[in-house]
Design an enzyme around this catalytic site. Structure first.
Site, PDB file in Angstrom:
ATOM      1  N   CYS A 178      89.330 -12.398  -3.530  1.00 16.52           N
ATOM      2  CA  CYS A 178      89.685 -11.166  -4.220  1.00 16.52           C
ATOM      3  C   CYS A 178      91.151 -10.807  -3.979  1.00 16.52           C
ATOM      4  O   CYS A 178      92.039 -11.431  -4.544  1.00 16.52           O
ATOM      5  CB  CYS A 178      88.738 -10.035  -3.817  1.00 16.52           C
ATOM      6  N   HIS A 204      83.503 -12.158  -4.816  1.00 16.84           N
ATOM      7  CA  HIS A 204      83.142 -12.073  -3.398  1.00 16.84           C
ATOM      8  C   HIS A 204      81.939 -12.982  -3.100  1.00 16.84           C
ATOM      9  O   HIS A 204      80.803 -12.641  -3.447  1.00 16.84           O
ATOM     10  CB  HIS A 204      82.794 -10.631  -3.014  1.00 16.84           C
ATOM     11  N   GLU A 256      80.646 -13.508  -0.254  1.00 17.08           N
ATOM     12  CA  GLU A 256      79.947 -13.057   0.938  1.00 17.08           C
ATOM     13  C   GLU A 256      78.807 -12.085   0.643  1.00 17.08           C
ATOM     14  O   GLU A 256      77.932 -11.878   1.485  1.00 17.08           O
ATOM     15  CB  GLU A 256      80.926 -12.405   1.922  1.00 17.08           C
ATOM     16  N   SER A 274      69.708  -0.608  29.631  1.00 17.71           N
ATOM     17  CA  SER A 274      69.059   0.454  28.868  1.00 17.71           C
ATOM     18  C   SER A 274      67.603   0.131  28.564  1.00 17.71           C
ATOM     19  O   SER A 274      66.865   0.993  28.097  1.00 17.71           O
ATOM     20  CB  SER A 274      69.803   0.660  27.544  1.00 17.71           C
ATOM     21  N   GLY A 275      67.204  -1.123  28.801  1.00 14.61           N
ATOM     22  CA  GLY A 275      65.877  -1.559  28.396  1.00 14.61           C
ATOM     23  C   GLY A 275      65.885  -2.170  27.020  1.00 14.61           C
ATOM     24  O   GLY A 275      64.882  -2.722  26.572  1.00 14.61           O
ATOM     25  N   GLY A 276      67.030  -2.077  26.332  1.00 10.53           N
ATOM     26  CA  GLY A 276      67.140  -2.619  24.994  1.00 10.53           C
ATOM     27  C   GLY A 276      67.543  -4.088  24.987  1.00 10.53           C
ATOM     28  O   GLY A 276      67.821  -4.689  26.028  1.00 10.53           O
ATOM     29  N   VAL A 277      67.584  -4.652  23.799  1.00 10.13           N
ATOM     30  CA  VAL A 277      67.876  -6.075  23.637  1.00 10.13           C
ATOM     31  C   VAL A 277      69.280  -6.413  24.112  1.00 10.13           C
ATOM     32  O   VAL A 277      69.494  -7.381  24.840  1.00 10.13           O
ATOM     33  CB  VAL A 277      67.705  -6.488  22.157  1.00 10.13           C
ATOM     34  N   SER A 284      71.644  -4.944  26.164  1.00 12.53           N
ATOM     35  CA  SER A 284      71.975  -4.912  27.590  1.00 12.53           C
ATOM     36  C   SER A 284      71.169  -5.950  28.364  1.00 12.53           C
ATOM     37  O   SER A 284      71.663  -6.525  29.344  1.00 12.53           O
ATOM     38  CB  SER A 284      71.748  -3.513  28.171  1.00 12.53           C
ATOM     39  N   THR A 285      69.942  -6.232  27.919  1.00 16.10           N
ATOM     40  CA  THR A 285      69.120  -7.233  28.602  1.00 16.10           C
ATOM     41  C   THR A 285      69.712  -8.627  28.450  1.00 16.10           C
ATOM     42  O   THR A 285      69.832  -9.379  29.423  1.00 16.10           O
ATOM     43  CB  THR A 285      67.685  -7.219  28.045  1.00 16.10           C
TER      44      THR A 285
END
Length: 510
Positions: A79, A167, A169, A221-224, A226-227
């Site tokens: 573009c 585009h 993408e 945090s227990g989340g994906v 940070s784990t």
């Protein structure tokens, strides 16, 4: 890594989608602003120029020096990139008679080899431009046209320089991935070797070199995110990693203890810190969403500073920052794209904190994080956990925050999430949560008039958080969930369901 792709960002909101499509080909790429081209280009096998909200004819249009790239490395202009290569190389760009935006079809492909190999002549593409390439640059050959755009694609002879007005993408360009594969794999000969296993090996090696024998504190945090960050760091530095899980008072119901239990058998050194009163005090009377985010971020840093001082000779603070966090907080790596919102874990540390920041996931998207976690053997249930914002319920309570509002939203959220699991809908949703609105509505319970809170339920499907669509949950599920919330949560008498997509809305309400 010697098979990188460099994407120069001219400010298009689609730039990050280019990166997503390239990575789907198992090719690593990096986005850099057009005015900060890396000095060392040796590791880049190919370069892509993004689109832009600018016109190449404007005085303030982005105008980088491509002398070390054009003619030296395979180059694809998209573009604005295509117009730039024409305008500054002997061609001409003029205002278009019509502003072509949206779906179009290639009517003619003049060369079915190279860039357009295995692409049908009438393939659908996506246009987004108000200028048009009137005259091709020197030594250029037309490759494709549409009904309205004669020079929809071209190549400069004698070098591997290609340009397309559309585009590739975006989803609506049907053969966009094939075109990118043709350019990167078959023309530029970039190896498709960027896999989760390769990322783990490379990242662990880099972390070892970067951190050495230093100690690191990491916020879990227990989340994906940070784990996965914790397991990567643990692979690199082992017992020198100190994980800290902070209760900011804005977690989901019973989440503090359940997260600590979750990590008990993972071999990580985890300490729980209950700082809920400290966060709630800092948030007292604050209604503006950006000020809330900044307050939560400030206290988060202060708590970590206190805890870090208890670990002797610690030098690093690790965070689970991922690419969408960075993109939405500060335009892509400093480029001209618009800032959407700030994230509490993006933007550096205050001067008083002596820790350096390490973010092993900073350049990958959420779906890539999950694949990396799977490669390292992290439990599928944990990897399937819905994303949860760093500021927690603080940005799901619109307006000021009180302990009572947190209690209400925790109860509502618990009913919603447990309901999704009961109905076997949880894993079909990318992210779900409830919002407590700053309005009361009139209701009737028994023979009495009520004037209580309104909550909004939100469930979206997405791949990486950059775009998202609302999920058409079953009416019976919504009916049951609404009844349970209103009957069981004191203070709520109305439930609504959010049917907004991102864009134009964001996933969270603040």
């Amino acid at each position: 890594m010697q098979n990188n792709v460099l994407i120069l960002d001219f400010g298009s909101q689609y730039t990050q989608l280019i990166a997503r499509r390239v990575r789907e080909l198992n090719i690593y790429c990096e986005i850099h602003p057009y005015n900060k081209i890396p000095e060392d280009l040796e590791s880049f096998k190919a370069v892509i120029l993004s689109g832009s909200p600018f016109s190449v004819r404007a005085e303030d249009a982005p105008h980088p020096d491509l002398s070390k790239i054009k003619g030296h490395k395979p180059l694809l202009g998209v573009c604005y990139g295509a117009q730039y290569l024409a305008h500054f190389n002997g061609g001409s760009v003029e205002p278009s008679n019509i502003r072509e935006y949206g779906r179009a079809n290639l009517t003619t492909i003049y060369d079915h080899q190279g860039l357009f190999a295995s692409i049908s002549e009438d393939t659908q593409v996506w246009m987004s431009h108000s200028d048009t390439i009137a005259t091709l640059p020197e030594k250029a050959t037309r490759l494709a046209s549409t009904n309205d755009v004669a020079n929809a694609a071209y190549r400069i002879e004698g070098e591997e320089t290609y340009a397309i007005q559309f585009h590739p993408e975006v989803y609506h360009t049907k053969d966009g991935k094939q075109l990118l594969e043709n350019f990167l794999v078959h023309i530029a000969e970039v190896k498709q070797d960027w896999t989760p296993a390769a990322f783990v090996d490379t990242t662990v090696t880099e972390l070892k070199e970067k951190i050495g024998k230093d100690k690191v504190v990491l916020g879990l945090s227990g989340g994906v995110d940070s784990t996965v960050a914790a397991v990567l760091l643990h692979k690199a530095i082992g017992e020198k990693l100190y994980c800290i899980f902070v209760n900011n008072g804005l977690l989901r119901k019973n989440e503090f203890q359940s997260v600590l239990d979750q990590y008990e058998h993972m071999g990580l050194n985890v300490k729980g810190v209950d700082a809920s009163e400290r966060f709630l005090e800092a948030l007292k009377g604050i209604s503006d969403p950006e000020l809330k985010r900044k307050a939560i971020g400030r206290v988060f840093i202060e708590v970590f500073d206190d805890e870090a001082n208890l670990v002797q000779d610690v030098h690093w603070l690790a965070q689970g920052t991922i690419y969408p966090d960075v993109i939405e907080s500060v335009s892509a790596t400093g480029g001209p794209s618009a800032t959407i919102k700030s994230h509490h874990n993006v933007g550096g540390l205050p001067d008083f904190m002596k820790l350096k920041v390490v973010e092993p996931l900073r350049m990958i998207f959420k779906d890539e994080v999950r694949r990396v976690g799977k490669e390292m053997g992290i439990d599928a249930e944990l990897l399937g956990r819905h994303p949860f914002p760093g500021p927690g319920l603080g940005i799901r309570i619109l307006g000021d925050i009180t302990a009572e509002k947190v209690r209400i939203l925790q109860e509502v959220d618990a009913i919603f999430i447990e309901g999704l699991k009961k109905w076997d809908l949880y894993n079909k949703v990318w992210q779900a949560g409830a919002m407590l609105l700053p309005v009361n509505s009139v209701g009737v319970m028994g023979d009495e008039r009520t004037y209580e809170k309104v909550v909004a339920l939100r469930a979206v499907e997405s791949t990486d958080g950059m775009t998202a669509d609302w999920v058409d949950l079953p009416y019976k599920f919504l009916q049951e969930t609404s009844n349970h919330i209103i009957n069981r949560v004191k203070g709520v008498n109305r439930v609504v369901y959010d049917i907004s997509s991102k864009p134009p809305a964001t996933i969270e309400w603040e």
